[in-house]
Design a protein around this motif. Structure first.
Motif, PDB file in Angstrom:
ATOM      1  N   ASP A 326       0.849  -1.198   0.000  1.00  0.00           N
ATOM      2  CA  ASP A 326       0.000   0.000   0.000  1.00  0.00           C
ATOM      3  C   ASP A 326       0.882   1.245   0.000  1.00  0.00           C
ATOM      4  N   PRO A 327       1.430   1.641  -1.174  1.00  0.00           N
ATOM      5  CA  PRO A 327       2.349   2.796  -1.223  1.00  0.00           C
ATOM      6  C   PRO A 327       1.688   4.111  -0.832  1.00  0.00           C
ATOM      7  N   ALA A 328       0.378   4.238  -1.063  1.00  0.00           N
ATOM      8  CA  ALA A 328      -0.307   5.475  -0.684  1.00  0.00           C
ATOM      9  C   ALA A 328      -0.264   5.663   0.830  1.00  0.00           C
ATOM     10  N   ARG A 329      -0.472   4.570   1.560  1.00  0.00           N
ATOM     11  CA  ARG A 329      -0.414   4.629   3.025  1.00  0.00           C
ATOM     12  C   ARG A 329       0.998   4.948   3.492  1.00  0.00           C
ATOM     13  N   VAL A 330       1.988   4.309   2.879  1.00  0.00           N
ATOM     14  CA  VAL A 330       3.380   4.570   3.235  1.00  0.00           C
ATOM     15  C   VAL A 330       3.714   6.043   3.030  1.00  0.00           C
ATOM     16  N   LEU A 331       3.243   6.634   1.935  1.00  0.00           N
ATOM     17  CA  LEU A 331       3.533   8.039   1.644  1.00  0.00           C
ATOM     18  C   LEU A 331       2.872   8.958   2.661  1.00  0.00           C
ATOM     19  N   ARG A 332       1.639   8.652   3.043  1.00  0.00           N
ATOM     20  CA  ARG A 332       0.953   9.492   4.035  1.00  0.00           C
ATOM     21  C   ARG A 332       1.675   9.431   5.380  1.00  0.00           C
ATOM     22  N   VAL A 333       2.105   8.235   5.767  1.00  0.00           N
ATOM     23  CA  VAL A 333       2.864   8.086   7.016  1.00  0.00           C
ATOM     24  C   VAL A 333       4.159   8.887   6.946  1.00  0.00           C
ATOM     25  N   ALA A 334       4.851   8.777   5.815  1.00  0.00           N
ATOM     26  CA  ALA A 334       6.148   9.449   5.648  1.00  0.00           C
ATOM     27  C   ALA A 334       6.010  10.960   5.785  1.00  0.00           C
ATOM     28  N   LYS A 335       5.007  11.536   5.143  1.00  0.00           N
ATOM     29  CA  LYS A 335       4.844  12.993   5.188  1.00  0.00           C
ATOM     30  C   LYS A 335       4.508  13.475   6.598  1.00  0.00           C
ATOM     31  N   PHE A 336       3.643  12.753   7.266  1.00  0.00           N
ATOM     32  CA  PHE A 336       3.267  13.149   8.625  1.00  0.00           C
ATOM     33  C   PHE A 336       4.469  13.070   9.569  1.00  0.00           C
ATOM     34  N   MET A 337       5.197  11.959   9.516  1.00  0.00           N
ATOM     35  CA  MET A 337       6.335  11.788  10.407  1.00  0.00           C
ATOM     36  C   MET A 337       7.454  12.771  10.110  1.00  0.00           C
TER      37      MET A 337
END
Length: 485
Positions: A326-337
């Motif tokens: 799920d790359p979309a989820r990974v990207l959202r996590v990355a931006k927030f962190m």
């Protein structure tokens, strides 16, 4: 194979016997900010407690004089070298566990955790024996002065025999956090800190053991933390199951753990070597300069640990999302962190600049040491704001299983940028070059991490349409191979 089927039945029966309320939070939770904060905040508290423990030890030891704190500072690279093995095993295991949990394979995650702990103990013993046999030569090579050497030997000779416990605690903490139980890891660290805080003044002053008392207090606190983890695994409170029956010495499984963990181990070893070079460079100017650099490094470490804590808190979610493709989820996590770690590192850098003198005074009442440490702290923290990028990018790459690229980023700060600088800058500009080498490496590592991060974000965006198409077609199954690129 028959034995693997039998093992799987055992694991399932064990799992069925555990009440559902003991399970951890759902790593697939779509409320990402809430999930990440619930995971990250205990990690931040736990690692901040670790920093406070180091701070407390430094304050107590500092009251024994500049030579005592210099001796403990000279020992830190040796301890970091030992902890490097634990961190490498832990990082590799955490990535392995979270990605396999994301793919729905709890059995394989359990095998990885059990194997990691089975490997950690003998590695710790072998390294401890090797370091004890060569301890005097190591301190001499570090440039330890004749006045500091006996104190450093007293401290390290007591502390090193308990370092295998430290290594096992590190790996156990990574396992608990990888399955989402950052709270238990926090409580283990808090228990160790409280015990250490109570024992330090008793051993150092009341029993008049000096630096040996500080080392002994640390060992007892490590025993307490390990006892908690033994209970945690024995009672099966985790998602994965640590059992002797789950230990696997298959080459491919160990290789997967090692390939992710090796860069983390190498980074920690580089950090130890960098510390040796840093203190060695400072030692040429006298004991006060070694003590001052030790203070500056401790203050820098205090700021780094909360940032690292947030990164560690996100590791389980990043690996879980990658394992679930799920790359979309990974990207959202990355931006927030990334937004959190940047805010933390820049805020800490500004706070040190504003309150540097009272911070330094916590560690030393010597006017000369204070003046040197104040100037060193300011230079050390000039570009610390970029540490938020470097730390997060390294964690993200480890979580996705991208070992070689994580090495490129993580080696910069303590390795191929810092080491040439600390060897050459002091020759050109004296002691000011020692501090400047640290700032140069911080700036360069931040720029490299930024470049890599932008490329990774672009790659994740390209993967989002493919992920959406697979979801529409219902083609993602639990048998798909986990990406370990």
């Amino acid at each position: 194979m028959m034995d693997e089927r039998n093992t799987e039945l055992v694991v399932k029966s064990d799992r069925d016997a555990i009440p559902k309320k003991s399970r951890h939070m759902d790593l697939s939770d779509q409320k990402l900010p809430s999930l990440l904060l619930r995971l990250a905040i205990p990690s931040v508290i736990g690692l901040s407690i670790n920093a406070l423990q180091q701070l407390l030890n430094a304050i107590f030891v500092g009251s024994l004089g500049a030579q005592a704190i210099a001796a403990v500072s000279m020992t830190m690279p040796v301890i970091i070298l030992l902890a490097a093995a634990g961190e490498g095993i832990g990082v590799g295991t955490a990535s392995f566990i979270s990605r396999h949990l994301g793919a729905g394979n709890e059995l394989e995650a359990s095998r990885g955790a059990s194997t990691a702990l089975a490997l950690a103990a003998p590695i710790g013993v072998i390294m401890t024996v090797g370091l004890l046999l060569s301890l005097r030569a190591i301190f001499v090579a570090l440039g330890t002065t004749p006045t500091i050497l006996p104190i450093a030997l007293d401290y390290a000779t007591i502390l090193l025999p308990g370092s295998t416990l430290m290594l096992l605690n590190i790996v156990s903490g990574f396992i608990a956090r990888a399955e989402g139980n950052t709270r238990f890891s926090m409580w283990a660290m808090l228990s160790a800190f409280i015990l250490n805080a109570l024992l330090d003044p008793i051993f150092i002053f009341l029993l008049e053991l000096g630096v040996r008392g500080a080392a002994l207090a640390t060992i007892v606190s490590q025993i307490a933390a390990m006892s908690l983890y033994i209970g945690y695994f024995a009672k099966g409170w985790g998602t994965v199951f640590v059992r002797i029956s789950q230990v696997s010495l298959r080459v491919d499984r160990i290789g997967e753990l090692a390939s992710i963990g090796a860069p983390a181990t190498a980074t920690s070893i580089l950090s130890a070597l960098a510390g040796m070079l840093l203190y060695g460079a400072a030692a040429r100017f006298g004991d006060e300069f070694v003590a001052a650099v030790g203070i500056a490094v401790r203050i820098l470490t205090i700021g780094a640990l909360p940032v690292t804590g947030f990164c560690i808190g996100s590791q389980a979610v990043l690996g879980f999302g990658w394992g679930a493709r799920d790359p979309a989820r990974v990207l959202r996590v990355a931006k927030f962190m990334l937004s959190i770690t940047l805010a933390l590192s820049f805020a800490y850098s500004a706070a040190v600049m504003l309150f540097v003198r009272p911070l330094v005074r916590l560690f030393s009442d010597s006017d000369k040491v204070t003046e040197i440490a104040v100037s060193s702290c300011i230079v050390f923290h000039l570009f610390f704001g970029l540490y938020g990028i470097q730390s997060f990018v390294t964690t993200m790459l480890q979580s996705l299983g991208r070992a070689r690229l994580s090495a490129v980023v993580s080696f910069a700060r303590e390795g191929y940028l810092f080491m040439p600088a600390v060897l050459s800058f002091p020759v050109i500009s004296g002691f000011s070059g020692v501090s400047a080498s640290k700032a140069f490496a911080e700036l360069g590592a931040g720029m490299i991490a930024l470049f890599v991060m932008l490329r990774q974000f672009a790659e994740l965006r390209r993967g989002i349409p493919a992920h959406s198409a697979r979801n529409r077609e219902g083609s993602l199954t639990s048998s798909d191979t986990i990406p370990t690129k």
